[in-house]
Design a protein around this motif. Structure first.
Motif, mmCIF file in Angstrom:
data_model
loop_
_atom_site.group_PDB
_atom_site.id
_atom_site.type_symbol
_atom_site.label_atom_id
_atom_site.label_comp_id
_atom_site.label_asym_id
_atom_site.label_seq_id
_atom_site.Cartn_x
_atom_site.Cartn_y
_atom_site.Cartn_z
ATOM 1 N N GLN A 6 -6.356 1.884 -16.102
ATOM 2 C CA GLN A 6 -5.857 2.226 -17.390
ATOM 3 C C GLN A 6 -4.426 2.066 -17.404
ATOM 4 O O GLN A 6 -3.869 1.129 -18.502
ATOM 5 N N ASP A 7 -3.506 2.460 -16.535
ATOM 6 C CA ASP A 7 -2.426 2.250 -16.846
ATOM 7 C C ASP A 7 -1.891 0.889 -16.507
ATOM 8 O O ASP A 7 -0.852 0.161 -17.072
ATOM 9 N N TYR A 8 -2.667 0.268 -15.571
ATOM 10 C CA TYR A 8 -2.445 -1.208 -15.340
ATOM 11 C C TYR A 8 -2.782 -2.078 -16.829
ATOM 12 O O TYR A 8 -2.052 -2.973 -17.160
ATOM 13 N N ALA A 76 -7.761 -12.982 -8.203
ATOM 14 C CA ALA A 76 -6.484 -12.750 -8.910
ATOM 15 C C ALA A 76 -6.286 -11.438 -9.643
ATOM 16 O O ALA A 76 -5.386 -11.087 -9.729
ATOM 17 N N SER A 77 -7.532 -10.803 -10.148
ATOM 18 C CA SER A 77 -7.393 -9.655 -10.741
ATOM 19 C C SER A 77 -7.001 -8.598 -9.865
ATOM 20 O O SER A 77 -6.171 -7.672 -10.214
ATOM 21 N N ILE A 78 -7.766 -8.629 -8.705
ATOM 22 C CA ILE A 78 -7.289 -7.536 -7.604
ATOM 23 C C ILE A 78 -5.956 -7.668 -7.052
ATOM 24 O O ILE A 78 -5.439 -6.621 -6.921
ATOM 25 N N ARG A 79 -5.308 -8.801 -6.799
ATOM 26 C CA ARG A 79 -4.135 -9.086 -6.170
ATOM 27 C C ARG A 79 -3.053 -8.767 -7.280
ATOM 28 O O ARG A 79 -2.132 -8.062 -7.022
ATOM 29 N N PHE A 81 -3.481 -6.529 -9.613
ATOM 30 C CA PHE A 81 -3.567 -5.143 -9.769
ATOM 31 C C PHE A 81 -2.845 -4.324 -8.720
ATOM 32 O O PHE A 81 -1.987 -3.334 -8.651
ATOM 33 N N HIS A 82 -3.068 -4.858 -7.303
ATOM 34 C CA HIS A 82 -2.217 -4.152 -6.265
ATOM 35 C C HIS A 82 -0.750 -4.637 -6.094
ATOM 36 O O HIS A 82 -0.019 -3.589 -5.697
ATOM 37 N N GLN A 83 -0.337 -5.483 -6.902
ATOM 38 C CA GLN A 83 1.048 -5.702 -6.772
ATOM 39 C C GLN A 83 1.657 -4.668 -8.050
ATOM 40 O O GLN A 83 2.871 -4.449 -7.576
ATOM 41 N N ASP A 92 1.681 2.278 -0.859
ATOM 42 C CA ASP A 92 2.880 1.639 -0.183
ATOM 43 C C ASP A 92 2.493 0.306 0.637
ATOM 44 O O ASP A 92 3.483 -0.002 1.344
ATOM 45 N N GLN A 93 1.505 0.024 0.441
ATOM 46 C CA GLN A 93 1.127 -1.388 1.137
ATOM 47 C C GLN A 93 0.067 -1.983 0.007
ATOM 48 O O GLN A 93 -0.419 -1.814 -0.703
ATOM 49 N N ASP A 94 0.148 -3.584 0.330
ATOM 50 C CA ASP A 94 -0.673 -4.314 -0.561
ATOM 51 C C ASP A 94 -1.618 -4.981 0.359
ATOM 52 O O ASP A 94 -1.437 -6.063 1.129
#
Length: 296
Positions: A6-8, A76-79, A81-83, A92-94
């Motif tokens: 939700q924050d994203y 693309a969505s997952i990448r 989001f993790h960034q 602390d890691q992607d």
């Protein structure tokens, strides 16, 4: 995980200004992804996620028969989001950093012939307010190449018929000023003067195209109208709102328009997106050659 998603999404809405349709795609992709992480892999925190977990989810999608284009969009969505999680110091890691996007075959867009466009323009009834509206919408879509989401968001104040242009706001809240040809201008003028007032039903709204309740027409409403007109015009191929956008771009290029100009009209950020239409015109040239050359 639900809170982080939700924050994203809030970040995409407020800071990136993405369209509602794009936001829904992100929301759908990430809801399915985090549900898999929680239910199938029993993760409670996003900081626990590793590359193998993402790969397991992608294999899950592949086993479910999802298309490579769907998987590529999901990655693309997952990448992204993790960034975001890294930037916000939630993790602390992607784990998505070394995941490759599958190659997807770019399908050539389906387009209408000039005769099919003519048949479609003649399909609406000319003696009813709804028919006048439908003709104006179809003429405007083909004349400008705007998206259906842009069409239904048009207001009266966006249409400048004496100057011969419309103003629309596309993806990322980017504004475009698009010229409108003579026939579309005539159809719009007829609708505004003779059709729109009958659809208003004593309501007050700046929306340009109205439904039978006097409210702004929806995407679903336009889809139904287009399907009805397609049947009336006896068009056999699949017809979507984007077909008119594809036809607009292809017919411009076939008649000698500059690729950069077409890119501007369509509102494409990257010209490589517009270049797909040059492949369509080359395919058409090949078909013409094969049909008419005596030794083809």
């Amino acid at each position: 995980m639900i809170d982080e998603v939700q924050d994203y999404l809030h970040y995409l809405t407020v800071e990136r200004g993405l369209s509602e349709n794009t936001l829904q795609s992100y929301q759908r992709d990430l809801k399915q992804y985090t549900t898999f992480l929680m239910k199938e892999l029993k993760h409670k925190e996003l900081n626990e996620v590793r590359r193998n977990d993402i790969m397991a989810y992608l294999y899950h999608l592949k086993d479910a028969g999802r298309a490579s284009t769907t998987i590529a969009r999901t990655i693309a969505s997952i990448r992204s989001f993790h960034q975001f999680l890294i930037r916000e110091r939630v993790t602390d890691q992607d784990p998505s950093v070394h995941i490759e996007t599958p190659k997807t075959e770019r399908k050539l867009p389906k387009i209408l012939s000039s005769q099919e466009v003519e048949n479609l323009m003649e399909a609406p009834e000319s003696n009813s307010a709804f028919g006048i509206r439908d003709r104006a919408m179809i003429e405007l879509l083909y004349a400008t190449g705007i998206r259906v989401s842009e069409l239904i968001q048009l207001n009266l104040s966006d249409v400048h018929l004496t100057m011969g242009f419309v103003r629309c706001v596309g993806k990322g809240d980017k504004e475009r000023i698009i010229p409108v040809g003579r026939m579309a201008t005539e159809a719009l003028t007829t609708y505004i003067e003779n059709g729109r007032g009958k659809l208003l039903k004593k309501k007050t709204t700046d929306a340009l195209f109205l439904n039978h309740h006097g409210n702004r027409l929806t995407r679903q409403g336009f889809w139904k109208i287009l399907k009805k007109l397609s049947r009336a015009a006896n068009i056999q191929k699949e017809l979507t709102p984007h077909t008119l956008r594809h036809s607009f771009a292809t017919h411009l290029l076939e008649n000698g328009a500059d690729l950069r100009a077409v890119q501007e009209l369509l509102g494409h950020v990257d010209i490589s997106t517009t270049q797909i239409y040059t492949h369509v015109t080359k395919t058409r040239l090949k078909d013409i050659y094969s049909t008419y050359h005596p030794r083809a």
